[in-house]
Scaffold this motif. Structure first.
Motif, PDB file in Angstrom:
ATOM      1  N   UNK A 190      46.937  17.956  40.135  1.00 52.73           N
ATOM      2  CA  UNK A 190      48.239  17.821  39.482  1.00 52.73           C
ATOM      3  C   UNK A 190      48.156  17.107  38.142  1.00 52.73           C
ATOM      4  N   UNK A 191      46.918  16.732  37.726  1.00 49.99           N
ATOM      5  CA  UNK A 191      46.692  16.055  36.441  1.00 49.99           C
ATOM      6  C   UNK A 191      47.481  14.733  36.374  1.00 49.99           C
ATOM      7  N   UNK A 192      47.321  13.896  37.420  1.00 53.74           N
ATOM      8  CA  UNK A 192      47.990  12.598  37.479  1.00 53.74           C
ATOM      9  C   UNK A 192      46.993  11.485  37.195  1.00 53.74           C
ATOM     10  N   UNK A 193      47.459  10.376  36.638  1.00 51.01           N
ATOM     11  CA  UNK A 193      46.604   9.227  36.343  1.00 51.01           C
ATOM     12  C   UNK A 193      46.573   8.264  37.527  1.00 51.01           C
ATOM     13  N   UNK A 194      45.646   7.301  37.482  1.00 52.38           N
ATOM     14  CA  UNK A 194      45.590   6.274  38.527  1.00 52.38           C
ATOM     15  C   UNK A 194      46.854   5.424  38.530  1.00 52.38           C
ATOM     16  N   UNK A 195      47.444   5.198  37.369  1.00 56.81           N
ATOM     17  CA  UNK A 195      48.692   4.430  37.304  1.00 56.81           C
ATOM     18  C   UNK A 195      49.824   5.169  38.004  1.00 56.81           C
ATOM     19  N   UNK A 196      49.916   6.485  37.776  1.00 53.71           N
ATOM     20  CA  UNK A 196      50.931   7.298  38.462  1.00 53.71           C
ATOM     21  C   UNK A 196      50.718   7.241  39.972  1.00 53.71           C
ATOM     22  N   UNK A 197      49.464   7.372  40.384  1.00 56.65           N
ATOM     23  CA  UNK A 197      49.157   7.278  41.814  1.00 56.65           C
ATOM     24  C   UNK A 197      49.563   5.918  42.370  1.00 56.65           C
ATOM     25  N   UNK A 198      49.178   4.846  41.674  1.00 55.27           N
ATOM     26  CA  UNK A 198      49.504   3.501  42.151  1.00 55.27           C
ATOM     27  C   UNK A 198      50.998   3.291  42.271  1.00 55.27           C
ATOM     28  N   UNK A 199      51.762   3.807  41.297  1.00 58.99           N
ATOM     29  CA  UNK A 199      53.216   3.680  41.354  1.00 58.99           C
ATOM     30  C   UNK A 199      53.784   4.496  42.503  1.00 58.99           C
ATOM     31  N   UNK A 200      53.268   5.716  42.687  1.00 58.16           N
ATOM     32  CA  UNK A 200      53.752   6.550  43.784  1.00 58.16           C
ATOM     33  C   UNK A 200      53.415   5.966  45.146  1.00 58.16           C
ATOM     34  N   UNK A 201      52.190   5.417  45.285  1.00 59.05           N
ATOM     35  CA  UNK A 201      51.810   4.768  46.539  1.00 59.05           C
ATOM     36  C   UNK A 201      52.688   3.560  46.798  1.00 59.05           C
ATOM     37  N   UNK A 202      53.005   2.816  45.734  1.00 59.45           N
ATOM     38  CA  UNK A 202      53.759   1.579  45.898  1.00 59.45           C
ATOM     39  C   UNK A 202      55.253   1.758  46.007  1.00 59.45           C
ATOM     40  N   UNK A 203      55.814   2.819  45.405  1.00 60.64           N
ATOM     41  CA  UNK A 203      57.267   2.981  45.402  1.00 60.64           C
ATOM     42  C   UNK A 203      57.811   3.228  46.809  1.00 60.64           C
ATOM     43  N   UNK A 204      56.942   3.687  47.690  1.00 55.37           N
ATOM     44  CA  UNK A 204      57.277   3.778  49.117  1.00 55.37           C
ATOM     45  C   UNK A 204      57.909   2.473  49.596  1.00 55.37           C
ATOM     46  N   UNK A 205      57.355   1.358  49.143  1.00 52.30           N
ATOM     47  CA  UNK A 205      57.763   0.060  49.668  1.00 52.30           C
ATOM     48  C   UNK A 205      59.046  -0.468  49.041  1.00 52.30           C
TER      49      UNK A 205
END
Length: 447
Positions: A63-78
């Motif tokens: 999906x051409x996502x960055x590590x920052x995007x991943x970190x935000x997506x993983x964290x926004x769950x919380x």
């Protein structure tokens, strides 16, 4: 022994007909009836929460996502998790565990599987947020549920058995996720490996949610698998436990009194410090192992299972030790210190795969064992009237780390090209938590 807990039949203590023997038999039945099933539910709860760490190995490139995007997506769950934790637990307290846990599991299982349809960062964020909303009440609800069945002196072992689902989810989920990514790499059915991962790990939660409705009992009184004598003695033991708790607790009985109590906020801070280390491991362990030079998803899966295997064994052993000795603070503090030492080791020797794996194993053992060793502390502070909201509040404060930790690691990795600085910061946070544990009054929690 109080009038509530008098033996219904005669007999010396420990004899087959004595109150002590009947009570021991009742708790064995309750443990075998409840814990294995709830364990499996929590295993999939945790697997659905953190499987994004394995999906990341393919999903980001696809999906051409960055590590920052991943970190935000993983964290926004919380963010969703924290906002919904208290009202969700109050709903469970109002309508009963059976109906509300069923509702939650159907919702989060469906949302977790729907992550397979993500194509943009926005869709990733939205689905992760609402999955957090759906899951919010499950863990604090189960902690509350256990207080309706087991007194404090038996709760350490019960919590350790229940929360051993976390390392088991890593032990099973790592190789399973690695196999799924490898097996479905060719794109069977028009879906990529990471899409199959979300689908095949989300659907079992839906099935388990249906089973909850027919399997769980909301209270001891409703348990048809207990005899009348067993019910009477278990209810008496809980009444005695409540008296002891109120005698040493300064939290009061209302949620308003909990909000005004500094000790409760301190417990929330301790839990936040623990979870900072836990979620760094859960969301970044596969990526850290990949950075050591391993590229095959199946190999990464098996290597990631090793720290969780060690953590599962250590967690159960520490839980039994805590109950046997009646000591809580050091059984929490020592694992936290192990966790921070492991993170420091992994950061200091980041170019040595063997030492990094040793550090990650030590960190996983310490951080994950800290979780079940923490929960007897707030259970000792909160009276039954405040427990539903109080436990959810403490859990929500701790789960803020679920947003901060993965986002912090992702941002630092994008900025520096390494996770080393993040591991140093996380180890410092765990040290703060270990120091705060020693400020908890021993007379309240050691029994």
């Amino acid at each position: 022994m109080t009038q509530h807990a008098q033996a219904p039949r005669g007999g010396a203590a420990g004899a087959p007909g004595s109150a002590a023997a009947i009570l021991d038999r009742a708790y064995k039945k309750a443990t075998w009836k409840l814990i294995p099933f709830i364990f499996v539910c929590y295993l999939f709860n945790y697997l659905d929460r953190v499987n994004v760490g394995f999906a990341k190995l393919e999903m980001l490139d696809a999906l051409k996502l960055s590590d920052t995007v991943y970190g935000l997506g993983a964290g926004i769950f919380f963010i969703g998790y924290v906002l919904s934790g208290v009202p969700s637990n109050l709903m469970l307290h109002r309508i009963g565990a059976r109906r509300w846990i069923t509702t939650m599991m159907l919702a989060w299982g469906t949302l977790s599987a729907s992550l397979m349809f993500v194509t943009t960062p926005s869709a990733f964020y939205v689905l992760r947020f609402f999955t957090g909303v759906a899951e919010a009440g499950f863990f604090p609800g189960i902690v509350l549920y256990f207080t309706h069945w087991f007194p404090a002196e038996r709760r350490g072992k019960v919590m350790a058995l229940f929360m051993s689902a976390i390392p088991v989810s890593g032990l099973v989920g790592g190789p399973l996720s690695g196999w799924m990514l490898q097996h479905f790499a060719a794109g069977q059915g028009g879906l990529a490996g990471w899409q199959w991962l979300y689908l095949l790990q989300g659907l079992p939660t839906v099935a388990l949610g249906v089973m909850v409705y027919f399997y769980l009992n909301d209270s001891i009184a409703q348990a048809g698998w207990l005899t009348a004598d067993e019910k009477t003695l278990m209810q008496g033991a809980l009444a005695e436990d409540e008296k002891k708790r109120l005698a040493v607790s300064d939290s009061g009985q209302s949620f308003a009194s909990v909000l005004r109590n500094g000790s409760v906020w301190m417990l929330g801070t301790i839990y936040f410090c623990i979870q900072m280390g836990v979620y760094a491991i859960n969301f970044w362990l596969p990526s850290i192992i990949k950075s050591l030079g391993f590229r095959d998803p199946a190999t990464i899966g098996w290597l990631s299972a090793l720290p969780y295997l060690a953590a599962g064994v250590f967690m159960v052993w520490v839980g039994r030790s805590a109950d046997r000795r009646g000591e809580r603070r050091w059984h929490l503090c020592v694992p936290m210190l192990m966790g921070l030492c492991g993170l420091l080791l992994a950061a200091k020797f980041s170019s040595n795969p063997l030492v990094v794996m040793l550090g990650l194993t030590l960190a996983t053992m310490g951080a994950l064992t800290s979780l079940p060793m923490f929960w007897p502390l707030p259970s000792a502070f909160l009276g039954s009237a405040a427990a539903a909201a109080g436990l959810a509040l403490i859990n929500s404060l701790g789960q803020i780390a679920g947003f901060v930790s993965p986002f912090l690691v992702g941002w630092i990795k994008d900025a520096t090209g390494s996770t080393d600085l993040a591991l140093y910061i996380l180890s410092s946070v765990m040290l703060v938590g270990a120091v705060l544990v020693q400020r908890v009054p021993a007379k309240v929690v050691n029994r």
